[in-house]
Design an enzyme around this catalytic site. Structure first.
Site, PDB file in Angstrom:
ATOM      1  CE  LYS A   1      -4.412   1.077   0.131  1.00 20.34           C
ATOM      2  NZ  LYS A   1      -5.600   0.337  -0.340  1.00 20.34           N
TER       3      LYS A   1
ATOM      4  CG  ASP B   1      -7.339   3.339  -0.926  1.00 13.85           C
ATOM      5  OD1 ASP B   1      -7.871   2.224  -0.836  1.00 13.85           O
ATOM      6  OD2 ASP B   1      -7.354   4.160   0.014  1.00 13.85           O
TER       7      ASP B   1
HETATM    8  P1  NDP Z   1     -12.876   7.733  -3.073  1.00  9.99           P
HETATM    9  O1  NDP Z   1     -11.813   8.740  -2.813  1.00  9.99           O
HETATM   10  O2  NDP Z   1     -13.365   7.545  -4.450  1.00  9.99           O
HETATM   11  O3  NDP Z   1     -14.142   8.025  -2.142  1.00  9.99           O
HETATM   12  C1  NDP Z   1     -14.008   8.106  -0.774  1.00  9.99           C
HETATM   13  C2  NDP Z   1     -15.341   8.533  -0.183  1.00  9.99           C
HETATM   14  O4  NDP Z   1     -15.271   8.436   1.227  1.00  9.99           O
HETATM   15  C3  NDP Z   1     -15.687   9.973  -0.500  1.00  9.99           C
HETATM   16  O5  NDP Z   1     -17.071  10.122  -0.531  1.00  9.99           O
HETATM   17  C4  NDP Z   1     -15.052  10.704   0.679  1.00  9.99           C
HETATM   18  O6  NDP Z   1     -15.627  11.960   0.949  1.00  9.99           O
HETATM   19  C5  NDP Z   1     -15.365   9.739   1.817  1.00  9.99           C
HETATM   20  N1  NDP Z   1     -14.376   9.881   2.879  1.00  9.99           N
HETATM   21  C6  NDP Z   1     -13.029   9.793   2.758  1.00  9.99           C
HETATM   22  N2  NDP Z   1     -12.445  10.006   3.935  1.00  9.99           N
HETATM   23  C7  NDP Z   1     -13.445  10.220   4.813  1.00  9.99           C
HETATM   24  C8  NDP Z   1     -13.483  10.492   6.198  1.00  9.99           C
HETATM   25  N3  NDP Z   1     -12.351  10.587   6.908  1.00  9.99           N
HETATM   26  N4  NDP Z   1     -14.709  10.644   6.784  1.00  9.99           N
HETATM   27  C9  NDP Z   1     -15.839  10.563   6.064  1.00  9.99           C
HETATM   28  N5  NDP Z   1     -15.866  10.313   4.740  1.00  9.99           N
HETATM   29  C10 NDP Z   1     -14.676  10.142   4.129  1.00  9.99           C
HETATM   30  O7  NDP Z   1     -12.304   6.364  -2.468  1.00  9.99           O
HETATM   31  P2  NDP Z   1     -12.808   4.876  -2.737  1.00  9.99           P
HETATM   32  O8  NDP Z   1     -14.259   4.869  -2.992  1.00  9.99           O
HETATM   33  O9  NDP Z   1     -11.886   4.277  -3.716  1.00  9.99           O
HETATM   34  O10 NDP Z   1     -12.485   4.185  -1.328  1.00  9.99           O
HETATM   35  C11 NDP Z   1     -13.444   4.084  -0.274  1.00  9.99           C
HETATM   36  C12 NDP Z   1     -13.025   2.994   0.680  1.00  9.99           C
HETATM   37  O11 NDP Z   1     -12.969   1.737  -0.019  1.00  9.99           O
HETATM   38  C13 NDP Z   1     -11.646   3.151   1.324  1.00  9.99           C
HETATM   39  O12 NDP Z   1     -11.682   2.618   2.616  1.00  9.99           O
HETATM   40  C14 NDP Z   1     -10.762   2.288   0.430  1.00  9.99           C
HETATM   41  O13 NDP Z   1      -9.590   1.861   1.101  1.00  9.99           O
HETATM   42  C15 NDP Z   1     -11.702   1.136   0.154  1.00  9.99           C
HETATM   43  N6  NDP Z   1     -11.380   0.324  -1.001  1.00  9.99           N
HETATM   44  C16 NDP Z   1     -11.269   0.889  -2.243  1.00  9.99           C
HETATM   45  C17 NDP Z   1     -10.985   0.102  -3.331  1.00  9.99           C
HETATM   46  C18 NDP Z   1     -10.972   0.642  -4.713  1.00  9.99           C
HETATM   47  O14 NDP Z   1     -10.907  -0.167  -5.645  1.00  9.99           O
HETATM   48  N7  NDP Z   1     -11.062   1.940  -4.930  1.00  9.99           N
HETATM   49  C19 NDP Z   1     -10.708  -1.338  -3.187  1.00  9.99           C
HETATM   50  C20 NDP Z   1     -10.933  -1.848  -1.851  1.00  9.99           C
HETATM   51  C21 NDP Z   1     -11.226  -1.021  -0.818  1.00  9.99           C
HETATM   52  P3  NDP Z   1     -14.881  13.312   0.443  1.00  9.99           P
HETATM   53  O15 NDP Z   1     -15.138  13.380  -1.012  1.00  9.99           O
HETATM   54  O16 NDP Z   1     -15.532  14.396   1.219  1.00  9.99           O
HETATM   55  O17 NDP Z   1     -13.420  13.162   0.777  1.00  9.99           O
END
Ligand code: NDP
Length: 444
Positions: free
Chosen positions: A124, A164
């Site tokens: 990571k 991510d």
């Molecule tokens: P994105 O950046 O596309 O989206 C993240 C979302 O979560 C946004 O809506 C963001 O809001 C919100 N968010 C981020 N940090 C916080 C926080 N501290 N408190 C509240 N809301 C928060 O990321 P992903 O959708 O790719 O990832 C989401 C989760 O899924 C993570 O935990 C990631 O590790 C996991 N994941 C992702 C994978 C992938 O393929 N992308 C694979 C496996 C797991 P805002 O826009 O306001 O920041």
């Protein structure tokens, strides 16, 4: 192995890394019994070698913003374990990124990747740079500066990064472009690439779709139909968007989405048209979820998470520790009977204990969200054979992998009373494969 001792040693050697300690503790507690059936593991001190990353790179990233000011951020790459294949795991760009968070994610990734059935180790990386509020040019300059350090540590057979939080198609494109320029090779070191330059169909959808496929497998064990079930989703990024898309197509009713400022509650359910608004809002306009409530006249709650809203199923898809004990109790009190995690470690230990005690269907992220890295693995295969598979082929493979992961969880997690403890199942299944590979390869 004595879990308490291993943990206290790790805490002493690596203080101030709470997320890393939390992830390690959750896994060790559940694999202890199986581990201790194999005295040879302890003889080879497998546990310390599995908990401590193979190596960690830390570097400064210097870039120039649109005002001509020189900015610095920290960059990291954790190469956690490559016993079963090249290091593989995403890059996170978020202001909260630090060593503890990336070490927890790399540790989790190692078990997740083992579950996918594909030959991938765990890694990571990331930076405390936040793309939010930055121009395209600033994001590009940052990505290029980040990769001028990172490139020498990665490669198609050594370490393959992906996206991510804060890293989507745009960021991967910029990073891959710079990587190619530095390394002078074009074999696909990065997944989540654009479709025109080696990306795989269904990769953007894979984590969200995969989570729903895993949920369907869990529901099947109870004979429950997804149709008309009320689902609370958090987040509105990549994972949340495609989770909602698949849920809508299956006739479920999604009532919440969120971002880091708050959540929307739409009692009528988010439909295709409203979801298209979210895709545009988040991926093109880069706006806030509040604007959904303004457009569709529904409730918006600032500074809160959606877990107090009544739902049948919860699919946390934002970030770590977003469901605490109180949230879990609120979900259970409102009748929630399934939680399937799109995010990594979204439930605190307190929340996990609540779900397991209540014996609801509860899928930890390392099983439920493994679809993303699985299709990344399929992207690597397509790059190697220099062919692209159709959407149907990739989706079929994704479904089959998620089913396989569910079977592995059942194998190790089914209790005498028939309850499937997916936490234990995923951890033990993921661990055993890595452990056997490490044993076979000697003390490294
Ligand atoms: P994105 O950046 O596309 O989206 C993240 C979302 O979560 C946004 O809506 C963001 O809001 C919100 N968010 C981020 N940090 C916080 C926080 N501290 N408190 C509240 N809301 C928060 O990321 P992903 O959708 O790719 O990832 C989401 C989760 O899924 C993570 O935990 C990631 O590790 C996991 N994941 C992702 C994978 C992938 O393929 N992308 C694979 C496996 C797991 P805002 O826009 O306001 O920041």
């Amino acid at each position: 192995m004595e879990v308490k001792k291993v943990l206290s040693d790790l805490k002493r050697r690596f203080p101030n890394e709470p997320e890393y300690h939390q992830a390690v503790e959750e896994v060790l507690m559940t694999i202890e019994e199986e581990y201790n059936k194999h005295p040879e593991f302890d003889k080879y001190n497998l546990i310390e070698r599995l908990c401590i990353p193979d190596r960690v790179f830390t570097f400064r990233v210097t870039w120039v913003d649109d005002k001509g000011q020189v900015q610095t951020n920290m960059g990291y790459r954790i190469q956690h374990n490559n016993a079963i294949g090249p290091y593989k795991g995403g890059i996170r760009f978020h202001s909260s990124v630090n060593l503890s968070i990336l070490k927890f994610l790399a540790f989790e990734q190692t078990f997740k990747n083992s579950l996918t059935t594909l030959p991938m180790g765990g890694g990571k990386g990331g930076s405390d740079f936040s793309p939010r509020g930055k121009s395209d040019m600033e994001v590009m300059r940052f990505c290029q500066a980040f990769v001028t350090e990172l490139w020498r540590h990665i490669g198609p057979q050594t370490d393959v990064p992906a996206g991510d939080i804060g890293v989507g198609g745009r960021e991967v494109g910029y990073m891959y472009g710079m990587y190619k320029k530095m390394a002078l090779e074009n074999t696909g070191t990065f997944t989540g690439k654009g479709i025109e330059f080696g990306g795989s169909l269904v990769r953007p959808e894979a984590t969200g779709y995969g989570n729903v496929y895993f949920l369907l497998e869990m529901l099947k064990t109870k004979g429950i139909d997804i149709k008309d079930k009320v689902v609370a989703v958090s987040g509105s990024g990549n994972v949340a968007q495609y989770t909602v898309k698949k849920l809508i197509s299956l006739g479920a009713k999604v009532i919440t989405m969120s971002d880091s400022n708050g959540y929307i509650y739409d009692p009528d359910g988010i439909d295709e048209e409203k979801l298209a608004f979210i895709f545009n809002l988040k991926n093109v306009q880069r706006g806030r979820i509040r604007e959904y409530a303004e457009k569709y006249g529904c409730k918006y709650v600032e500074g809160a998470r959606p877990w107090n809203e009544k739902c049948d199923i919860a699919m946390p898809s934002a970030t770590q520790n977003e469901i605490d004990g109180d949230d879990a109790r609120a979900l259970l009190a409102n009748g929630c009977f399934a939680v399937s995690e799109g995010a990594n470690m979204p439930s605190t230990p307190d929340a996990i204990a609540e779900f397991l005690n209540a014996k609801i269907l509860y899928a930890p992220g390392k099983a439920a969200n493994a679809g993303g890295v699985s299709v990344s693995g399929l992207e690597m295969t397509q790059n190697s054979i220099k062919l692209s598979w159709s959407r149907e082929e990739v989706d079929a493979k994704l479904q089959s992998i998620m089913k396989d992961i569910h079977s592995q969880c059942t194998l190790y997690g089914k209790q005498e009373d028939g309850y499937i403890n997916y936490v234990k199942g995923a951890n033990v299944a993921g661990f055993m494969k890595v452990a056997k590979a490490m044993m076979a390869q000697g003390i490294l």
